[in-house]
Design a protein around this motif. Structure first.
Motif, short mmCIF file in Angstrom:
data_model
loop_
_atom_site.label_atom_id
_atom_site.label_comp_id
_atom_site.label_asym_id
_atom_site.label_seq_id
_atom_site.Cartn_x
_atom_site.Cartn_y
_atom_site.Cartn_z
N LEU A 1 0.83 -1.21 0.00
CA LEU A 1 0.00 0.00 0.00
C LEU A 1 0.85 1.26 0.00
O LEU A 1 0.46 2.27 -0.59
CB LEU A 1 -0.93 -0.01 1.21
CG LEU A 1 -2.11 -0.98 1.15
CD1 LEU A 1 -2.87 -0.98 2.46
CD2 LEU A 1 -3.03 -0.62 -0.01
N LEU A 2 2.00 1.21 0.65
CA LEU A 2 2.87 2.38 0.66
C LEU A 2 3.37 2.71 -0.74
O LEU A 2 3.35 3.87 -1.17
CB LEU A 2 4.06 2.12 1.59
CG LEU A 2 5.04 3.29 1.79
CD1 LEU A 2 4.34 4.46 2.46
CD2 LEU A 2 6.24 2.85 2.61
N VAL A 3 3.79 1.69 -1.48
CA VAL A 3 4.27 1.91 -2.84
C VAL A 3 3.14 2.41 -3.75
O VAL A 3 3.29 3.41 -4.47
CB VAL A 3 4.90 0.62 -3.40
CG1 VAL A 3 5.27 0.80 -4.87
CG2 VAL A 3 6.13 0.23 -2.60
N THR A 4 2.01 1.72 -3.73
CA THR A 4 0.93 2.09 -4.64
C THR A 4 0.29 3.43 -4.28
O THR A 4 -0.05 4.21 -5.18
CB THR A 4 -0.15 0.99 -4.64
OG1 THR A 4 -0.60 0.77 -3.29
CG2 THR A 4 0.41 -0.31 -5.20
N ASN A 5 0.14 3.71 -2.98
CA ASN A 5 -0.51 4.97 -2.60
C ASN A 5 0.35 6.18 -2.93
O ASN A 5 -0.18 7.24 -3.27
CB ASN A 5 -0.84 4.96 -1.11
CG ASN A 5 -2.15 4.26 -0.82
OD1 ASN A 5 -3.04 4.25 -1.64
ND2 ASN A 5 -2.26 3.65 0.34
N ILE A 6 1.66 6.05 -2.80
CA ILE A 6 2.53 7.17 -3.17
C ILE A 6 2.40 7.46 -4.66
O ILE A 6 2.30 8.62 -5.09
CB ILE A 6 3.99 6.88 -2.78
CG1 ILE A 6 4.15 6.93 -1.26
CG2 ILE A 6 4.94 7.88 -3.44
CD1 ILE A 6 5.54 6.60 -0.78
N ILE A 7 2.40 6.41 -5.47
CA ILE A 7 2.25 6.60 -6.92
C ILE A 7 0.87 7.18 -7.24
O ILE A 7 0.75 8.12 -8.04
CB ILE A 7 2.47 5.26 -7.64
CG1 ILE A 7 3.91 4.79 -7.44
CG2 ILE A 7 2.18 5.40 -9.13
CD1 ILE A 7 4.19 3.43 -8.02
N PHE A 8 -0.17 6.63 -6.62
CA PHE A 8 -1.53 7.12 -6.90
C PHE A 8 -1.71 8.57 -6.48
O PHE A 8 -2.32 9.36 -7.20
CB PHE A 8 -2.56 6.24 -6.19
CG PHE A 8 -2.66 4.85 -6.74
CD1 PHE A 8 -2.13 4.54 -7.97
CD2 PHE A 8 -3.28 3.85 -6.01
CE1 PHE A 8 -2.21 3.25 -8.48
CE2 PHE A 8 -3.38 2.56 -6.51
CZ PHE A 8 -2.84 2.27 -7.75
N SER A 9 -1.20 8.94 -5.31
CA SER A 9 -1.41 10.29 -4.81
C SER A 9 -0.69 11.33 -5.67
O SER A 9 -1.13 12.49 -5.75
CB SER A 9 -0.95 10.40 -3.36
OG SER A 9 0.45 10.17 -3.27
N MET A 10 0.41 10.92 -6.32
CA MET A 10 1.16 11.87 -7.14
C MET A 10 0.69 11.91 -8.58
O MET A 10 1.09 12.81 -9.34
CB MET A 10 2.66 11.53 -7.10
CG MET A 10 3.28 11.67 -5.72
SD MET A 10 5.05 11.34 -5.69
CE MET A 10 5.69 12.78 -6.58
N THR A 11 -0.16 10.95 -8.98
CA THR A 11 -0.57 10.90 -10.39
C THR A 11 -2.08 10.86 -10.58
O THR A 11 -2.57 11.29 -11.64
CB THR A 11 0.04 9.66 -11.07
OG1 THR A 11 -0.37 8.48 -10.35
CG2 THR A 11 1.56 9.73 -11.06
N ASN A 12 -2.85 10.33 -9.63
CA ASN A 12 -4.27 10.08 -9.85
C ASN A 12 -5.19 11.07 -9.16
O ASN A 12 -6.40 10.82 -9.09
CB ASN A 12 -4.65 8.66 -9.39
CG ASN A 12 -4.06 7.59 -10.29
OD1 ASN A 12 -3.39 7.91 -11.27
ND2 ASN A 12 -4.30 6.34 -9.98
N ALA A 13 -4.66 12.15 -8.64
CA ALA A 13 -5.51 13.12 -7.93
C ALA A 13 -5.91 14.30 -8.82
O ALA A 13 -6.49 15.27 -8.32
CB ALA A 13 -4.79 13.64 -6.69
N PHE A 14 -5.63 14.21 -10.10
CA PHE A 14 -5.86 15.37 -10.97
C PHE A 14 -7.34 15.75 -11.06
O PHE A 14 -7.67 16.93 -11.03
CB PHE A 14 -5.32 15.08 -12.37
CG PHE A 14 -5.68 16.11 -13.39
CD1 PHE A 14 -5.00 17.31 -13.42
CD2 PHE A 14 -6.72 15.90 -14.28
CE1 PHE A 14 -5.34 18.29 -14.35
CE2 PHE A 14 -7.06 16.86 -15.20
CZ PHE A 14 -6.38 18.06 -15.25
N ASP A 15 -8.23 14.75 -11.16
CA ASP A 15 -9.64 15.07 -11.35
C ASP A 15 -10.20 15.85 -10.18
O ASP A 15 -10.93 16.83 -10.36
CB ASP A 15 -10.45 13.79 -11.59
CG ASP A 15 -10.10 12.69 -10.61
OD1 ASP A 15 -9.29 12.94 -9.69
OD2 ASP A 15 -10.65 11.57 -10.75
#
Length: 329
Positions: A253-267
């Protein structure tokens, strides 16, 4: 008396050489084996290209080719729609790492990522611990917790904009009953950043809770029963048994959440804060620089390259050092 003269025996030199059958010739057998190996290898490569070839072509066309072109665009001073672009080398990268706006992007990205990752994981773990118990309606509760994760980010942002509305929002009504003035969520940059962190954590909370719940259900029950027999309390059981066995889940979760928070929060950022105003994370800055009021495509491409290598380095560091703390069963 007649003596019969014995016929002399043939020696080895006198015997004719035994002929070797062609199918038993070692050289021919080796050549046949090599030919069969080449035939199998050719057949395997043909099947590989038949099934994997289209996917490889799509990956090259839609991932690696745009990545290479983006590297090239990052060295240009180019505005969208302009017929001419001037080569500036690494000037775009230098501007991003030295300008006050670039440093502000790093600060906002760090705060948003830390708040989003820690908030989602801590609250998700607490909810998973509750949902792991045998309580009435836990199936419905699990569905309700996970459902925001599959909702559209645009729809979630629109609903929360009404909640945070300082004039007619639901949160304003609750704060007014408590005698607290509602902050100007959409005007104050700090309140703006806190607002989008809350919304992002709420939306992705279910993902962390479900993954943590799967990790909790994989823990052997006999370990917890033995600890209970040894009079270990809930807190002791959690930190001595549950948390060490959850380290693979925490690491994932640490790896995936860091990636998601930096790339998937645009909307969420785009809908709730269209012009930034304190929420200029690195992914949102890419959009503002290329399609916003600045229209600087070359500079935006340089920021995108920086984001790519930042995520690559963070993930490599996690795999190299953080994974050492993981206890795999």
């Amino acid at each position: 008396m007649t003596t019969t003269e014995s016929r002399p025996a043939h020696t080895a030199r006198d015997r004719p050489e035994a002929s070797v059958a062609p199918e038993q010739d070692p050289a021919r057998l080796e050549a046949a084996r090599k030919k069969a190996h080449r035939r199998r290898s050719s057949k395997n490569w043909s099947l590989f290209l038949l099934f994997a070839g289209p996917n490889i072509l799509l990956i090259l066309a839609f991932i690696y080719y745009p990545l290479a072109m983006n590297l090239y665009f990052s060295t240009l001073d180019w505005r969208l729609g302009a017929p001419r672009a001037d080569s500036v080398g690494l000037a775009n990268y230098q501007r991003f790492f030295t300008s006050p706006s670039g440093l502000e992007v790093w600060r906002v990205t760090g705060i948003f990522t830390a708040g989003a990752v820690l908030g989602s994981m801590i609250l998700g773990l607490l909810i998973a611990l509750v949902l792991n118990k045998k309580i009435p309606g836990r199936t419905f509760a699990r569905t309700a917790v996970f459902s925001p994760y599959v909702l559209s980010g645009v729809g979630v942002a629109l609903v929360w904009m009404f909640i945070f509305d300082p004039q007619r929002g639901a949160l304003m009504f609750i704060l007014d009953r408590l005698g607290i003035d509602s902050p100007q969520w959409f005007l104050d940059p700090d309140a703006n950043l806190l607002m989008v962190i809350v919304v992002y954590v709420w939306k992705n909370l279910g993902y962390c809770a479900v993954v943590f719940l799967a990790g909790l259900q994989s823990i052997p029950s006999d370990l917890l029963e033995s600890a209970t027999i040894d009079r270990a309390g809930p807190i002791r059981r959690f930190f001595s048994i549950v948390l060490p066995l959850l380290t693979p889940t925490v690491f994932f979760l640490l790896v995936t959440n860091i990636i998601f928070s930096m790339t998937n929060a645009f909307d969420i950022l785009r809908v709730m804060t269209p012009t930034g105003n304190g929420t200029n994370t690195i992914i949102f800055e890419i959009y503002l620089q290329s399609f916003g009021q600045f229209n600087r495509a070359g500079y935006s491409a340089a920021i995108a390259v920086v984001l790519f290598f930042t995520l690559f380095i963070i993930t490599a560091v996690q795999l190299r050092f953080v994974e050492r703390k993981v206890h795999y069963q």
